[in-house]
Design an enzyme around this catalytic site. Structure first.
Site, PDB file in Angstrom:
ATOM      1  N   HIS A 120       0.865  -1.179   0.000  1.00 51.39           N
ATOM      2  CA  HIS A 120       0.000   0.000   0.000  1.00 51.39           C
ATOM      3  C   HIS A 120       0.904   1.232   0.000  1.00 51.39           C
ATOM      4  O   HIS A 120       1.998   1.210   0.584  1.00 51.39           O
ATOM      5  CB  HIS A 120      -0.830  -0.048   1.286  1.00 51.39           C
ATOM      6  CG  HIS A 120      -1.913   0.956   1.382  1.00 51.39           C
ATOM      7  ND1 HIS A 120      -1.688   2.264   1.733  1.00 51.39           N
ATOM      8  CD2 HIS A 120      -3.255   0.853   1.190  1.00 51.39           C
ATOM      9  CE1 HIS A 120      -2.833   2.911   1.745  1.00 51.39           C
ATOM     10  NE2 HIS A 120      -3.806   2.081   1.423  1.00 51.39           N
ATOM     11  N   ASP A 197       3.140  -4.381   7.970  1.00 49.10           N
ATOM     12  CA  ASP A 197       1.883  -3.634   7.858  1.00 49.10           C
ATOM     13  C   ASP A 197       0.746  -4.625   8.119  1.00 49.10           C
ATOM     14  O   ASP A 197       0.468  -5.486   7.289  1.00 49.10           O
ATOM     15  CB  ASP A 197       1.791  -3.027   6.456  1.00 49.10           C
ATOM     16  CG  ASP A 197       0.476  -2.304   6.217  1.00 49.10           C
ATOM     17  OD1 ASP A 197      -0.432  -2.380   7.078  1.00 49.10           O
ATOM     18  OD2 ASP A 197       0.348  -1.653   5.160  1.00 49.10           O
ATOM     19  N   GLN A 200      -4.459  -5.091   7.146  1.00 55.36           N
ATOM     20  CA  GLN A 200      -5.465  -6.036   6.647  1.00 55.36           C
ATOM     21  C   GLN A 200      -5.424  -7.381   7.361  1.00 55.36           C
ATOM     22  O   GLN A 200      -6.285  -8.223   7.119  1.00 55.36           O
ATOM     23  CB  GLN A 200      -5.293  -6.265   5.134  1.00 55.36           C
ATOM     24  CG  GLN A 200      -5.475  -5.033   4.281  1.00 55.36           C
ATOM     25  CD  GLN A 200      -6.887  -4.432   4.364  1.00 55.36           C
ATOM     26  OE1 GLN A 200      -7.815  -5.033   4.899  1.00 55.36           O
ATOM     27  NE2 GLN A 200      -7.034  -3.222   3.858  1.00 55.36           N
ATOM     28  N   LYS A 223     -10.342  -0.169  10.592  1.00 56.86           N
ATOM     29  CA  LYS A 223     -10.540  -1.361   9.757  1.00 56.86           C
ATOM     30  C   LYS A 223     -10.906  -2.569  10.617  1.00 56.86           C
ATOM     31  O   LYS A 223     -11.054  -3.684  10.111  1.00 56.86           O
ATOM     32  CB  LYS A 223      -9.279  -1.663   8.953  1.00 56.86           C
ATOM     33  CG  LYS A 223      -8.968  -0.600   7.892  1.00 56.86           C
ATOM     34  CD  LYS A 223      -7.788  -1.021   7.054  1.00 56.86           C
ATOM     35  CE  LYS A 223      -7.152   0.129   6.318  1.00 56.86           C
ATOM     36  NZ  LYS A 223      -7.872   0.493   5.092  1.00 56.86           N
ATOM     37  N   CYS A 363      -4.629   2.342  -3.743  1.00 62.00           N
ATOM     38  CA  CYS A 363      -3.382   2.859  -3.169  1.00 62.00           C
ATOM     39  C   CYS A 363      -2.225   1.900  -3.411  1.00 62.00           C
ATOM     40  O   CYS A 363      -1.360   1.725  -2.550  1.00 62.00           O
ATOM     41  CB  CYS A 363      -3.507   3.144  -1.681  1.00 62.00           C
ATOM     42  SG  CYS A 363      -4.778   4.336  -1.299  1.00 62.00           S
TER      43      CYS A 363
HETATM   44  C1  LIG Z   1      -2.410  -2.814   3.568  1.00 60.14           C
HETATM   45  C2  LIG Z   1      -2.773  -1.440   4.011  1.00 60.14           C
HETATM   46  N1  LIG Z   1      -1.849  -0.667   4.594  1.00 60.14           N
HETATM   47  C3  LIG Z   1      -2.118   0.559   5.030  1.00 60.14           C
HETATM   48  C4  LIG Z   1      -3.373   1.111   4.881  1.00 60.14           C
HETATM   49  C5  LIG Z   1      -3.588   2.506   5.342  1.00 60.14           C
HETATM   50  O1  LIG Z   1      -4.495   2.558   6.380  1.00 60.14           O
HETATM   51  P1  LIG Z   1      -4.936   3.969   6.949  1.00 60.14           P
HETATM   52  O2  LIG Z   1      -5.506   4.739   5.804  1.00 60.14           O
HETATM   53  O3  LIG Z   1      -5.952   3.627   7.980  1.00 60.14           O
HETATM   54  O4  LIG Z   1      -3.731   4.622   7.521  1.00 60.14           O
HETATM   55  C6  LIG Z   1      -4.372   0.346   4.278  1.00 60.14           C
HETATM   56  C7  LIG Z   1      -5.739   0.838   4.090  1.00 60.14           C
HETATM   57  O5  LIG Z   1      -6.151   1.613   3.294  1.00 60.14           O
HETATM   58  C8  LIG Z   1      -4.060  -0.941   3.824  1.00 60.14           C
HETATM   59  O6  LIG Z   1      -4.975  -1.699   3.215  1.00 60.14           O
END
Ligand SMILES: Cc1ncc(COP(=O)(O)O)c(C=O)c1O
Lengths: 408, 140
Positions: A120, A197, A200, A223, A363
């Site tokens: 991401h 990370d 998910q 999430k 993203c």
């Molecule tokens: C794998 C992953 N990492 C990071 C994020 C970023 O999360 P957030 O927007 O809550 O910081 C997301 C979600 O959009 C994600 O799916």
């Protein structure tokens, strides 16, 4: 479908407001159970004061509410100490904290930072910026077309100069679970710090930081049924101890003179300014709610629904699933394309049938480039979905090409 | 938008069988228009002589709304003066803001099929991509 009889949607007020909604955008954010909404409300009605500062009863209550949320997170992910749990706004801020504080202090010119090509943007851009600033090399671990990364692939990519390896435990595009524990072993044998990370993974599978042995783990509350604006960075205590502060200001100091400051103990060193106590209380309630249901039930429901979804999609011509063809390798995340139909049009047609899915690059632009597609659509499941949601989705999916003017 | 789909036959037809989607050998100006977040990416070509849009075409890719809207726009502006085309552009923007009268929408002919796009704010930029690009070309 032999899903357990229990209808979890009744726990979520959003489905009172939108009874027919097939909400299949859980990877973007989940709906919130009444228990979480009530806990936040209760905090602001009965426990609100600035935590960590006041010396009166109400402030002590607020502090207790906030710190007990930290303990709940500690136990939820199996951390050794609550000193290792830093509250942030979201996974993105957590990853930035790791990059700016650890990365700036310990990455030097000529070093390498390794990330997977499917990260991401939140787990890519902080490292990209760090590499530019430090004149370090940003290297990419490429995946198979199925989205797989193996320990052998990582082993081949690690070099004596690899300082940091950043990887999602579950990709938000493929939904595939990476062998993080094996990755951590390889990294540590190489003197590399591993940043995971968990945005998910933490909401959907049991994650224990001592078992997977990562150095950092980032995730977002929103999430996993909690409010927006609260996230977590787990960091190994020995690393957090030697890291400089990320943001500075109130709340994170011990002593301040005109020229200098000494910093508060962990974890407060990394929590500058007034904290999101209401959010932390909401996260605590979300963890309790998840605990009551249990990951066994969550995983079993999500797997059953993912299987129903993927098996149904397989039978529809012109629909292509990104990643593995095995439902158990998707963890509720099914990214797909339809021949000739732009994903934004897919999402718009679905919306008109009361189905919420995501469309775009999720993203993960470098990954889409790697896969040779401009953008994709994505359905993502949570345990509170039911087979009716999946049927509705499949029913609509079958009609999309026709409704866009193409043959079936 | 409940229970009816936005994609009328006008839109799906122009998306599937665009009349003006082709390369153009004779043109006086070309310009790329991009919506980075959606990946809509078109190149608009115009052949302008003595202030009149003699011919026009587009190439590229994008969602049905961006493609159909560009094709419909070219139907409307080919043969008109640059000033008339700009006035139609302003009218189109006004329609999208929900400020047009029925007569004004009639003037936009098939582009009126996009009148409800304001209910899908995320898609407005797809609908205006061709128009915005044309306006940038003729205002220079
Ligand atoms: C794998 C992953 N990492 C990071 C994020 C970023 O999360 P957030 O927007 O809550 O910081 C997301 C979600 O959009 C994600 O799916």
């Amino acid at each position: 479908m032999n899903l357990n009889e229990r209808n979890y949607k009744t726990d979520f007020p959003a489905f009172d407001a939108y009874p027919g909604l097939a909400y299949l955008d859980n990877s973007a954010t989940t709906q919130k159970p009444g228990a979480v909404i009530d806990a936040v409300r209760q905090f602001y009605r009965e426990e609100n004061a600035n935590p960590l500062r006041g010396l009166y009863g109400l402030a002590v209550k607020a502090t207790e509410a906030y710190e007990s949320a930290r303990i709940a997170v500690r136990d939820f992910i199996g951390a050794k100490s609550e000193r290792e749990i830093i509250f942030t706004r979201n996974a993105t801020e957590s990853l930035n904290l790791a990059a700016y504080s650890y990365g700036r202090a310990f990455v030097n010119e000529g070093d390498e930072i390794l990330v997977t090509v499917s990260e991401h943007h939140s787990n890519l851009l902080p490292w990209q910026l760090l590499a530019k600033e430090k004149h370090a090399r940003l290297c990419f671990l490429e995946c198979t077309p199925d989205g797989e990364y193996t320990p052998e692939m990582l082993k081949a990519a690690l070099t004596p100069r690899t300082r940091i390896f950043a990887a999602a435990q579950i990709s938000n595009v493929f939904g595939r679970l990476n062998p993080i524990k094996e990755f951590a072993e390889l990294c540590h044998a190489n003197g590399t710090v591993i940043v995971c990370d968990g945005a998910q993974s933490v909401p959907h599978i049991p994650v224990n930081v001592r078992e997977i042995d990562v150095d950092f783990l980032a995730f977002s509350g929103h999430k996993m049924l909690a409010p927006m604006g609260i996230g977590v960075l787990y960091g190994r205590e020995s690393l957090l101890e030697k890291m400089p502060p990320f943001l500075s200001g109130g709340e994170m100091i011990e002593y301040v003179t005109r020229e200098n400051a000494t910093y508060a103990e962990l974890p407060h060193k990394f929590e500058a300014g007034t904290v999101n106590a209401g959010g932390a209380v909401g996260l605590h309630a979300a963890i309790d709610y998840i605990g009551k249901i249990g990951f066994r039930e969550i995983e079993s429901r999500e797997n059953t629904l993912t299987r129903q979804l993927i098996e149904g999609m397989r039978d529809i011509p012109h629909v292509h699933i990104i990643g593995s063809d095995k439902p158990e390798e998707h963890h509720g995340i099914v990214t797909f394309t339809i021949d000739d139909v732009h994903p934004h049009d897919i999402a718009a047609v679905m919306d008109s049938d009361g189905i919420a899915v995501r469309a775009g690059h999720h993203c993960a632009q470098p990954l889409h480039k790697h896969l040779g597609v401009m953008s994709t659509a994505r359905a993502s499941i949570a345990f509170y979905n039911d087979s009716g949601d999946i049927e509705k989705f499949l029913g609509c999916l079958k009609t999309i090409r026709r409704r866009m003017g193409f043959g079936e | 938008m409940a229970n009816e789909t936005f994609y009328s036959e006008v839109l799906t037809d122009h998306n599937m069988h665009p009349v003006h989607k082709h390369e153009m050998s004779v043109c006086t100006c070309s310009r790329e228009g991009i919506n980075p977040s959606c990946g809509d990416d078109i190149v608009l070509n115009l052949n302008i002589e003595n202030g009149v849009i003699k011919d026009g075409s587009f190439t590229g890719s994008g969602c049905a709304i961006s493609q159909a809207s560009a094709d419909i726009m070219l139907d409307l502006v080919i043969g008109r003066t640059v000033d008339e085309a700009e006035r139609l552009h302003e009218l189109f923007m006004k329609m999208i803001r929900g400020e047009c009268s029925e007569e004004e929408i009639d003037e936009l002919e098939e582009a009126g099929a996009l009148r409800d796009i304001s209910h899908m704010p995320a898609r407005v930029k797809c609908a205006v991509l061709g128009w915005r690009t044309m306006s940038e070309m003729i205002s220079r």
